[in-house]
Design a protein around this motif. Structure first.
Motif, PDB file in Angstrom:
ATOM      1  N   ILE A 199      -1.015  -1.304  -0.937  1.00  0.00           N
ATOM      2  CA  ILE A 199      -2.053  -0.501  -0.284  1.00  0.00           C
ATOM      3  C   ILE A 199      -3.253  -0.324  -1.200  1.00  0.00           C
ATOM      4  CG2 ILE A 199      -2.590   1.801   0.611  1.00  0.00           C
ATOM      5  CD1 ILE A 199       0.300   1.939   1.609  1.00  0.00           C
ATOM      6  N   VAL A 258       6.482   4.505   8.930  1.00  0.00           N
ATOM      7  CA  VAL A 258       5.189   4.315   8.257  1.00  0.00           C
ATOM      8  C   VAL A 258       4.075   4.189   9.293  1.00  0.00           C
ATOM      9  CG1 VAL A 258       3.843   2.689   6.869  1.00  0.00           C
ATOM     10  CG2 VAL A 258       6.127   3.349   6.128  1.00  0.00           C
ATOM     11  N   LEU A 296       8.363   6.957   3.672  1.00  0.00           N
ATOM     12  CA  LEU A 296       9.476   6.276   3.016  1.00  0.00           C
ATOM     13  C   LEU A 296      10.446   7.259   2.361  1.00  0.00           C
ATOM     14  CD1 LEU A 296       7.572   3.291   1.378  1.00  0.00           C
ATOM     15  CD2 LEU A 296       8.964   3.255   3.441  1.00  0.00           C
ATOM     16  N   SER A 307      12.446   3.335   8.178  1.00  0.00           N
ATOM     17  CA  SER A 307      11.355   3.903   7.382  1.00  0.00           C
ATOM     18  C   SER A 307      10.052   3.142   7.608  1.00  0.00           C
ATOM     19  CB  SER A 307      11.724   3.874   5.894  1.00  0.00           C
ATOM     20  OG  SER A 307      12.760   4.780   5.617  1.00  0.00           O
ATOM     21  N   LEU A 308      10.148   1.830   7.748  1.00  0.00           N
ATOM     22  CA  LEU A 308       8.935   1.043   7.996  1.00  0.00           C
ATOM     23  C   LEU A 308       8.338   1.380   9.365  1.00  0.00           C
ATOM     24  CD1 LEU A 308       9.976  -2.432   6.547  1.00  0.00           C
ATOM     25  CD2 LEU A 308       8.570  -0.658   5.482  1.00  0.00           C
ATOM     26  N   LEU A 330       5.010  -0.910  -2.050  1.00  0.00           N
ATOM     27  CA  LEU A 330       4.102  -0.713  -0.917  1.00  0.00           C
ATOM     28  C   LEU A 330       2.825   0.002  -1.335  1.00  0.00           C
ATOM     29  CD1 LEU A 330       6.415   0.185   2.103  1.00  0.00           C
ATOM     30  CD2 LEU A 330       5.090  -1.887   1.739  1.00  0.00           C
ATOM     31  N   VAL A 331       2.958   0.983  -2.212  1.00  0.00           N
ATOM     32  CA  VAL A 331       1.765   1.695  -2.686  1.00  0.00           C
ATOM     33  C   VAL A 331       0.849   0.737  -3.455  1.00  0.00           C
ATOM     34  CG1 VAL A 331       0.974   3.457  -4.310  1.00  0.00           C
ATOM     35  CG2 VAL A 331       2.808   3.979  -2.701  1.00  0.00           C
ATOM     36  N   ALA A 363      -3.664   6.825   2.837  1.00  0.00           N
ATOM     37  CA  ALA A 363      -2.631   5.836   3.130  1.00  0.00           C
ATOM     38  C   ALA A 363      -1.476   5.932   2.139  1.00  0.00           C
ATOM     39  CB  ALA A 363      -3.232   4.431   3.111  1.00  0.00           C
ATOM     40  N   SER A 385       1.600   7.097   8.812  1.00  0.00           N
ATOM     41  CA  SER A 385       0.451   6.628   8.036  1.00  0.00           C
ATOM     42  C   SER A 385      -0.599   5.926   8.897  1.00  0.00           C
ATOM     43  CB  SER A 385       0.930   5.673   6.932  1.00  0.00           C
ATOM     44  OG  SER A 385      -0.162   5.233   6.153  1.00  0.00           O
ATOM     45  N   THR A 412       0.567   9.341   2.858  1.00  0.00           N
ATOM     46  CA  THR A 412       1.335   9.311   4.100  1.00  0.00           C
ATOM     47  C   THR A 412       2.447   8.259   4.057  1.00  0.00           C
ATOM     48  OG1 THR A 412      -0.387   7.855   5.025  1.00  0.00           O
ATOM     49  CG2 THR A 412      -0.541  10.216   5.508  1.00  0.00           C
ATOM     50  N   THR A 413       2.198   7.135   3.377  1.00  0.00           N
ATOM     51  CA  THR A 413       3.246   6.117   3.250  1.00  0.00           C
ATOM     52  C   THR A 413       4.414   6.638   2.425  1.00  0.00           C
ATOM     53  OG1 THR A 413       1.641   4.315   3.461  1.00  0.00           O
ATOM     54  CG2 THR A 413       3.755   3.790   2.449  1.00  0.00           C
TER      55      THR A 413
END
Length: 307
Positions: A299, A92, A243, A88-89, A295-296, A235, A96, A238-239
């Motif tokens: 960001i 990203v 994920l 998944s990373l 992660l959000v 960002a 993203s 899309t992230t």
């Protein structure tokens, strides 16, 4: 000579400024009540129910049995989870990072320029956002096949030696899948950035020109800072798409070959509907939600405007 003092009338009472009247205050809540009910019923309550199920062992048929944190312990002891999170990373980057960078590049080329066919170009570029991801996945699975358009195009330009079944190749399947996400998300980023450019004060560009700034310097000094909010939104969207991806992966590769494209969303599906482990699937969904929120948050912190 003494004059008779006149009684001064009190000033007329004007409109009171302060807290709104209770009736007016409650009337505002009535407007958002329908949306709030829908959000509570289809977002908040399922989230609470999922978190609750993560502490039970349940196969969907027999009564659930309380197991505490055992589901989370099993999830973190499963090597497949770490591989899925790593995939998944990687996605990203394709879902993203590349679309945001490409969207900014297209914005720098197209902003402030009126050309024939611009509206048609924007519609075509945004079209992948309108199409269902299942249809997108089926189409790209055909394009990537042995006799698909991608291999035929490579053969036509003399690169037949690198042709392969792209979604079935152990080393490139994840990257081929990521390029589909790049194609889907780039149009969304471009449209967000082109809309954001319109709110930037033109006088800032005029001042930059007077200072001798060229096109590149104008972009980094005026356009990019003015698009900070839009970059943050793009960002985040899309992230989350990278994920929480499931449908695109399920239709194109189903996690193959040899689990090289497995993602957490696909693991949740397999645990719940293939292995009948509803509690474990709920625990994995909670872990995935925490990763997404983390992660959000990062960001949003990196892209917030600082004084």
């Amino acid at each position: 000579m003494l004059t008779r003092s006149r009684a001064v009338a009190p000033p007329a009472a004007g409109p009171r400024r302060g807290r709104p009247a209770p009736r007016r205050r409650w009337s505002g809540w009535l407007y958002i009540l329908p949306a709030a009910v829908v959000y509570l019923a289809f977002a908040i309550w399922p989230t609470i129910a999922t978190a609750r199920l993560s502490f039970f062992e349940w196969n969907g048929i027999l009564p659930p049995r309380w197991v505490g944190l055992d589901n989370y312990r099993e999830i973190f002891e499963t090597p497949a989870l770490y591989g899925a999170v790593g995939h998944s990373l990687v996605l990203v980057v394709f879902f993203s990072v590349i679309p945001v960078a490409f969207g900014l590049f297209l914005t720098a080329l197209l902003s402030g320029r009126v050309r024939r066919g611009m509206a048609f170009f924007r519609v075509v570029f945004f079209l992948p956002q309108v199409l269902p991801l299942v249809a997108v996945g089926i189409t790209w699975r055909w394009l990537y096949s042995d006799d698909g358009v991608v291999n035929e195009a490579l053969t036509a330009v003399g690169l037949g030696g690198i042709t392969r079944a792209w979604l079935g190749d152990y080393g490139v399947a994840l990257f081929a899948l990521g390029l589909i996400g790049t194609w889907v998300m780039s149009g969304l980023c471009m449209m967000l950035f082109l809309s954001g450019v319109q709110k930037i004060d033109p006088s800032l560009y005029e001042a930059a020109v007077l200072d001798g700034a060229g096109a590149v310097r104008q972009f980094f000094a005026v356009t990019l800072p003015g698009l900070r909010g839009e970059v943050s939104i793009a960002a985040v969207i899309t992230t989350i798409a990278a994920l929480a991806s499931f449908d695109l992966v399920y239709v194109t590769t189903n996690g193959g070959p040899a689990n090289q494209t497995t993602v957490p969303g696909l693991l949740v599906y397999r645990l719940a509907f293939t292995q009948g482990d509803i509690g474990g699937a709920a625990a994995l969904a909670v872990v995935l939600a925490v990763i997404v929120i983390g992660l959000v948050t990062v960001i949003r912190w990196l892209t917030k405007e600082r004084s």
